[in-house]
Scaffold this active site. Structure first.
Site, PDB file in Angstrom:
ATOM      1  N   GLY A 122       0.837  -1.196   0.000  1.00  0.00           N
ATOM      2  CA  GLY A 122       0.000   0.000   0.000  1.00  0.00           C
ATOM      3  C   GLY A 122       0.868   1.241   0.000  1.00  0.00           C
ATOM      4  N   GLY A 189      25.188  -6.003  19.862  1.00  0.00           N
ATOM      5  CA  GLY A 189      24.042  -5.396  20.541  1.00  0.00           C
ATOM      6  C   GLY A 189      23.545  -6.287  21.667  1.00  0.00           C
ATOM      7  N   HIS A 456      -1.357 -17.552  48.898  1.00  0.00           N
ATOM      8  CA  HIS A 456      -0.097 -18.140  49.365  1.00  0.00           C
ATOM      9  C   HIS A 456      -0.076 -19.618  49.003  1.00  0.00           C
ATOM     10  CE1 HIS A 456       3.388 -18.940  51.831  1.00  0.00           C
ATOM     11  NE2 HIS A 456       2.737 -19.979  52.359  1.00  0.00           N
TER      12      HIS A 456
HETATM   13  P1  FAD Z   1       4.868  -4.975  12.373  1.00  0.00           P
HETATM   14  O1  FAD Z   1       4.576  -6.105  13.276  1.00  0.00           O
HETATM   15  O2  FAD Z   1       6.261  -4.794  11.889  1.00  0.00           O
HETATM   16  O3  FAD Z   1       3.869  -5.089  11.162  1.00  0.00           O
HETATM   17  C1  FAD Z   1       3.885  -4.221  10.087  1.00  0.00           C
HETATM   18  C2  FAD Z   1       3.306  -4.916   8.868  1.00  0.00           C
HETATM   19  O4  FAD Z   1       3.160  -3.972   7.816  1.00  0.00           O
HETATM   20  C3  FAD Z   1       4.227  -6.018   8.326  1.00  0.00           C
HETATM   21  O5  FAD Z   1       3.464  -7.167   8.016  1.00  0.00           O
HETATM   22  C4  FAD Z   1       4.788  -5.414   7.040  1.00  0.00           C
HETATM   23  O6  FAD Z   1       5.084  -6.382   6.059  1.00  0.00           O
HETATM   24  C5  FAD Z   1       3.625  -4.536   6.611  1.00  0.00           C
HETATM   25  N1  FAD Z   1       3.996  -3.448   5.714  1.00  0.00           N
HETATM   26  C6  FAD Z   1       5.045  -2.593   5.801  1.00  0.00           C
HETATM   27  N2  FAD Z   1       4.995  -1.692   4.796  1.00  0.00           N
HETATM   28  C7  FAD Z   1       3.903  -1.985   4.051  1.00  0.00           C
HETATM   29  C8  FAD Z   1       3.322  -1.419   2.893  1.00  0.00           C
HETATM   30  N3  FAD Z   1       3.829  -0.344   2.289  1.00  0.00           N
HETATM   31  N4  FAD Z   1       2.224  -2.003   2.403  1.00  0.00           N
HETATM   32  C9  FAD Z   1       1.667  -3.085   2.989  1.00  0.00           C
HETATM   33  N5  FAD Z   1       2.168  -3.653   4.097  1.00  0.00           N
HETATM   34  C10 FAD Z   1       3.262  -3.107   4.621  1.00  0.00           C
HETATM   35  N6  FAD Z   1       7.393  -6.921  21.106  1.00  0.00           N
HETATM   36  C11 FAD Z   1       6.744  -7.254  22.232  1.00  0.00           C
HETATM   37  O7  FAD Z   1       5.878  -6.493  22.686  1.00  0.00           O
HETATM   38  N7  FAD Z   1       7.006  -8.435  22.879  1.00  0.00           N
HETATM   39  C12 FAD Z   1       7.938  -9.291  22.427  1.00  0.00           C
HETATM   40  O8  FAD Z   1       8.150 -10.343  23.038  1.00  0.00           O
HETATM   41  C13 FAD Z   1       8.652  -8.970  21.242  1.00  0.00           C
HETATM   42  N8  FAD Z   1       9.581  -9.802  20.752  1.00  0.00           N
HETATM   43  C14 FAD Z   1      10.220  -9.476  19.587  1.00  0.00           C
HETATM   44  C15 FAD Z   1      11.188 -10.355  19.095  1.00  0.00           C
HETATM   45  C16 FAD Z   1      11.850 -10.049  17.931  1.00  0.00           C
HETATM   46  C17 FAD Z   1      12.895 -11.005  17.403  1.00  0.00           C
HETATM   47  C18 FAD Z   1      11.526  -8.864  17.217  1.00  0.00           C
HETATM   48  C19 FAD Z   1      12.217  -8.544  15.916  1.00  0.00           C
HETATM   49  C20 FAD Z   1      10.576  -7.992  17.691  1.00  0.00           C
HETATM   50  C21 FAD Z   1       9.922  -8.288  18.893  1.00  0.00           C
HETATM   51  N9  FAD Z   1       8.979  -7.433  19.441  1.00  0.00           N
HETATM   52  C22 FAD Z   1       8.332  -7.751  20.599  1.00  0.00           C
HETATM   53  C23 FAD Z   1       8.613  -6.167  18.776  1.00  0.00           C
HETATM   54  C24 FAD Z   1       7.295  -6.364  18.004  1.00  0.00           C
HETATM   55  O9  FAD Z   1       7.463  -7.385  17.069  1.00  0.00           O
HETATM   56  C25 FAD Z   1       6.904  -5.068  17.347  1.00  0.00           C
HETATM   57  O10 FAD Z   1       6.842  -4.040  18.306  1.00  0.00           O
HETATM   58  C26 FAD Z   1       5.547  -5.196  16.681  1.00  0.00           C
HETATM   59  O11 FAD Z   1       5.538  -6.236  15.738  1.00  0.00           O
HETATM   60  C27 FAD Z   1       5.160  -3.884  16.007  1.00  0.00           C
HETATM   61  O12 FAD Z   1       3.904  -4.012  15.456  1.00  0.00           O
HETATM   62  P2  FAD Z   1       3.449  -3.151  14.197  1.00  0.00           P
HETATM   63  O13 FAD Z   1       2.092  -3.631  13.857  1.00  0.00           O
HETATM   64  O14 FAD Z   1       3.691  -1.728  14.453  1.00  0.00           O
HETATM   65  O15 FAD Z   1       4.468  -3.551  13.040  1.00  0.00           O
HETATM   66  P1  NAD Z   2      17.565  -2.506  21.472  1.00  0.00           P
HETATM   67  O1  NAD Z   2      17.465  -1.057  21.303  1.00  0.00           O
HETATM   68  O2  NAD Z   2      16.837  -3.172  22.576  1.00  0.00           O
HETATM   69  O3  NAD Z   2      19.085  -2.938  21.653  1.00  0.00           O
HETATM   70  C1  NAD Z   2      20.076  -2.614  20.729  1.00  0.00           C
HETATM   71  C2  NAD Z   2      21.397  -2.601  21.457  1.00  0.00           C
HETATM   72  O4  NAD Z   2      22.413  -2.496  20.495  1.00  0.00           O
HETATM   73  C3  NAD Z   2      21.535  -1.414  22.406  1.00  0.00           C
HETATM   74  O5  NAD Z   2      21.971  -1.874  23.661  1.00  0.00           O
HETATM   75  C4  NAD Z   2      22.553  -0.538  21.726  1.00  0.00           C
HETATM   76  O6  NAD Z   2      23.352   0.167  22.629  1.00  0.00           O
HETATM   77  C5  NAD Z   2      23.357  -1.567  20.962  1.00  0.00           C
HETATM   78  N1  NAD Z   2      24.054  -1.030  19.801  1.00  0.00           N
HETATM   79  C6  NAD Z   2      23.628  -0.100  18.926  1.00  0.00           C
HETATM   80  N2  NAD Z   2      24.556   0.104  17.968  1.00  0.00           N
HETATM   81  C7  NAD Z   2      25.586  -0.722  18.250  1.00  0.00           C
HETATM   82  C8  NAD Z   2      26.835  -0.990  17.644  1.00  0.00           C
HETATM   83  N3  NAD Z   2      27.210  -0.352  16.536  1.00  0.00           N
HETATM   84  N4  NAD Z   2      27.654  -1.899  18.204  1.00  0.00           N
HETATM   85  C9  NAD Z   2      27.290  -2.547  19.339  1.00  0.00           C
HETATM   86  N5  NAD Z   2      26.114  -2.341  19.962  1.00  0.00           N
HETATM   87  C10 NAD Z   2      25.275  -1.438  19.421  1.00  0.00           C
HETATM   88  O7  NAD Z   2      17.160  -3.106  20.050  1.00  0.00           O
HETATM   89  P2  NAD Z   2      16.967  -4.616  19.599  1.00  0.00           P
HETATM   90  O8  NAD Z   2      17.454  -5.546  20.633  1.00  0.00           O
HETATM   91  O9  NAD Z   2      17.500  -4.695  18.220  1.00  0.00           O
HETATM   92  O10 NAD Z   2      15.398  -4.704  19.532  1.00  0.00           O
HETATM   93  C11 NAD Z   2      14.651  -3.815  18.675  1.00  0.00           C
HETATM   94  C12 NAD Z   2      13.311  -3.497  19.256  1.00  0.00           C
HETATM   95  O11 NAD Z   2      12.485  -4.639  19.254  1.00  0.00           O
HETATM   96  C13 NAD Z   2      13.432  -3.009  20.674  1.00  0.00           C
HETATM   97  O12 NAD Z   2      13.184  -1.640  20.691  1.00  0.00           O
HETATM   98  C14 NAD Z   2      12.393  -3.727  21.432  1.00  0.00           C
HETATM   99  O13 NAD Z   2      11.432  -2.820  21.911  1.00  0.00           O
HETATM  100  C15 NAD Z   2      11.721  -4.674  20.436  1.00  0.00           C
HETATM  101  N6  NAD Z   2      11.781  -6.028  21.019  1.00  0.00           N
HETATM  102  C16 NAD Z   2      11.048  -6.257  22.139  1.00  0.00           C
HETATM  103  C17 NAD Z   2      11.105  -7.479  22.754  1.00  0.00           C
HETATM  104  C18 NAD Z   2      10.321  -7.719  23.990  1.00  0.00           C
HETATM  105  O14 NAD Z   2       9.419  -6.940  24.270  1.00  0.00           O
HETATM  106  N7  NAD Z   2      10.602  -8.750  24.760  1.00  0.00           N
HETATM  107  C19 NAD Z   2      11.913  -8.481  22.229  1.00  0.00           C
HETATM  108  C20 NAD Z   2      12.657  -8.203  21.103  1.00  0.00           C
HETATM  109  C21 NAD Z   2      12.565  -6.965  20.501  1.00  0.00           C
END
Ligand code: FAD
Ligand code: NAD
Length: 483
Positions: A122, A189, A456
């Site tokens: 989109g 990271g 508890h």
């Molecule tokens: P997204 O989930 O990124 O969804 C966006 C969607 O839009 C995607 O399907 C994409 O393909 C689609 N899109 C993009 N551009 C377009 C376009 N132009 N047209 C049509 N479709 C498009 N968060 C937590 O709260 N708990 C967790 O445990 C957690 N674990 C994570 C673990 C990992 C490894 C990662 C990478 C992230 C994790 N996160 C976690 C973060 C979480 O995944 C994101 O915060 C969340 O998915 C964001 O939701 P969103 O809907 O904004 O975007």
């Molecule tokens: P993050 O921001 O949590 O961590 C990135 C880390 O990389 C930071 O500590 C930063 O200082 C470090 N960093 C940045 N540049 C660097 C470099 N050049 N060399 C070495 N270290 C560097 O980001 P993430 O772990 O990539 O996760 C991305 C997002 O996804 C987060 O913002 C988080 O909110 C979301 N996420 C959430 C969950 C969860 O809720 N459990 C799990 C996974 C991801």
């Protein structure tokens, strides 16, 4: 004739699909455009969270922890589990099955709510029009709607010193798909992804080295909790190197085997590590490239996030933006709540998100969880507070389960006693933090929690005791020493 909707949502992640469902519940004719293609080359709703984020990572965290538990810890319970074997293929298939069931669940919900799921890309045009290009088709269609919700999420930040390479240097998605356990795994990271995925592969047998650029560990968490977390993760075997600035990386391949040499600087000294796989986990950036045409007047910040107000309104009337593509923590539940708020605002209802009580969780073992202000933030803002802590070592339930690492900490306003922040490290803290969020959402004081009865023996009693400790009257702790 071009299709006209009440609401078009672009993106079907936890922000977009939740917004679409709430819009449909409110009686709006809704379409949700999403371009995700899964590894079976099929469109799949659910975005990063369901396909390559929250869900697959938690499936692997659970499985890998069970493996480690069976190998190392069940013996102390009097359970003999000799010859525990890892079957990584089954572990990965289980994860894939969970992902597939959940994404199919979303497509089922779209159908049940009569939401048009448009599979493709989109783009926002002027005059509330959206260009939709269906997967496999070249010619776009133009659709329009009274209201448009942008929810395109985020992608991994790339790092020029370690460009992704096949399955040797990978981002978080690649790290969820390894077909064998790397002997030595490097991670750039030590943030949330680095720690969660590092924990998965450590539990499965990898030697894990994390190179973190910052000198302090987990600086978004309460300092006392992050210090405890660093101690515990290091004890478990994660090799976390702080203040490590990665300069370059080289992949060398001999036959079918590849190794990565990562060169970095720490304490003004040059060092290198050689690993079998390298994960780049240095943050995520909003997906706003090519999302709208030049004449569209949307403000972006320097990270590419769309500027919105507290109610997710962009600078264009009728166009909203939610989830990872806007300010605030990149968390699934934060995006979902914004989706519900925007749908209700479109329906003319009063709606808001309380950004002060967003829970954060790191799903390692033990888990790290918090909501509200950290102690260092309170000090910086000059807010007078009282603090109460309770260690899981003194919890009967934690003792019974054999997982006594960690603590609960409650921070309350010194004058009003209102709870300002709750911070935890320990088993099941991802569930416990919900109690703290409810308390803070309802404006509870630490006295309110102290007056509440908890079953508890439960881990929740540690939250109760930490609230009692704010007033120096925790029952299962010796009295605080007089200074
Ligand atoms: P997204 O989930 O990124 O969804 C966006 C969607 O839009 C995607 O399907 C994409 O393909 C689609 N899109 C993009 N551009 C377009 C376009 N132009 N047209 C049509 N479709 C498009 N968060 C937590 O709260 N708990 C967790 O445990 C957690 N674990 C994570 C673990 C990992 C490894 C990662 C990478 C992230 C994790 N996160 C976690 C973060 C979480 O995944 C994101 O915060 C969340 O998915 C964001 O939701 P969103 O809907 O904004 O975007
Ligand atoms: P993050 O921001 O949590 O961590 C990135 C880390 O990389 C930071 O500590 C930063 O200082 C470090 N960093 C940045 N540049 C660097 C470099 N050049 N060399 C070495 N270290 C560097 O980001 P993430 O772990 O990539 O996760 C991305 C997002 O996804 C987060 O913002 C988080 O909110 C979301 N996420 C959430 C969950 C969860 O809720 N459990 C799990 C996974 C991801």
């Amino acid at each position: 004739m071009k299709e006209q909707y009440d609401v078009i949502v672009i993106g079907a992640g936890p922000a977009g699909y939740v917004a679409a469902i709430r819009c449909a519940q409110l009686g709006f004719k809704t379409a949700c455009i999403d371009r995700w293609i899964n590894k079976n080359k099929k469109p799949a709703p659910g975005g990063t969270c369901l396909n390559a984020g929250c869900i697959p990572s938690k499936a692997l965290l659970e499985s890998s922890s069970i493996y480690e538990h069976a190998r190392l810890h069940v013996k102390s319970h009097g359970v003999q589990a000799n010859d525990v074997q890892l079957d990584l293929k089954t572990m990965m298939s289980r994860k894939d099955k969970i992902v597939s069931e959940l994404t199919m669940g979303i497509s089922g919900l779209f159908k049940a709510n009569k939401i048009d799921w448009l599979q493709g890309s989109g783009k926002l045009l002027s005059n509330k029009q959206v260009e939709f290009t269906e997967h496999g088709k070249k010619k776009p269609k133009i659709t329009s709607a009274e209201n448009i919700i942008l929810a395109t999420g985020s992608s991994s930040v790339e790092f020029s010193a370690a460009p992704l390479e096949n399955n040797t240097i990978v981002d978080s998605s690649g790290a969820l798909e390894f077909t064998s356990v790397p002997e030595r795994l490097g991670i750039i990271g030590a943030g949330v992804i680095g720690l969660e995925l590092g924990s998965v592969w450590r539990c499965l047998g990898s030697e894990v080295i994390l190179l973190e650029a910052q000198d302090c560990f987990l600086n978004m968490a309460d300092e006392q909790i992050s210090k405890g977390a660093l101690r515990e993760f290091t004890r478990q075997g994660l090799d976390i190197r702080l203040g490590a600035r990665v300069l370059s990386s080289d992949v060398s391949t001999k036959g079918k085997t590849s190794k990565v040499i990562v060169n970095y600087q720490q304490d003004n000294q040059s060092s290198s590590i050689t690993v079998d796989k390298l994960i780049v986990a240095i943050g995520r950036k909003p997906n706003t490239e090519n999302l709208f045409t030049k004449e569209i007047d949307l403000n972006l910040d320097n990270m590419g996030a769309v500027h919105v107000d507290d109610q997710c309104r962009t600078t264009i009337p009728g166009v909203y933006a939610i989830g990872d593509m806007v300010r605030g923590p990149m968390l699934a539940h934060k995006g979902s709540e914004e989706g519900i708020m925007v749908a209700e605002l479109i329906a003319g209802q009063h709606a808001e998100v309380n950004y002060d009580t967003i829970p954060s969780v790191i799903y390692t073992h033990p888990e790290v969880a918090w909501a509200g202000k950290t102690e260092q933030a309170l000090k910086t803002s000059g807010i007078e507070y009282r603090s109460g802590t309770f260690p899981f070592l003194a919890s009967g339930r934690a003792k019974a389960s054999g997982e006594t690492t960690g603590m609960v900490k409650v921070l309350a306003d010194a004058t009003t006693d209102r709870v300002l922040g709750v911070h935890m490290i320990g088993q099941n803290c991802s569930e416990l933090i919900g109690q703290a969020v409810i308390a803070m959402e309802l404006g509870a004081s630490s006295e309110d929690i102290a007056l509440t009865m908890f079953a508890h023996p439960t881990l929740s009693e540690a939250f109760h005791e930490a609230a009692l400790a704010v007033d120096k009257r925790a029952i299962h702790l010796p009295p605080p020493r007089k200074r």
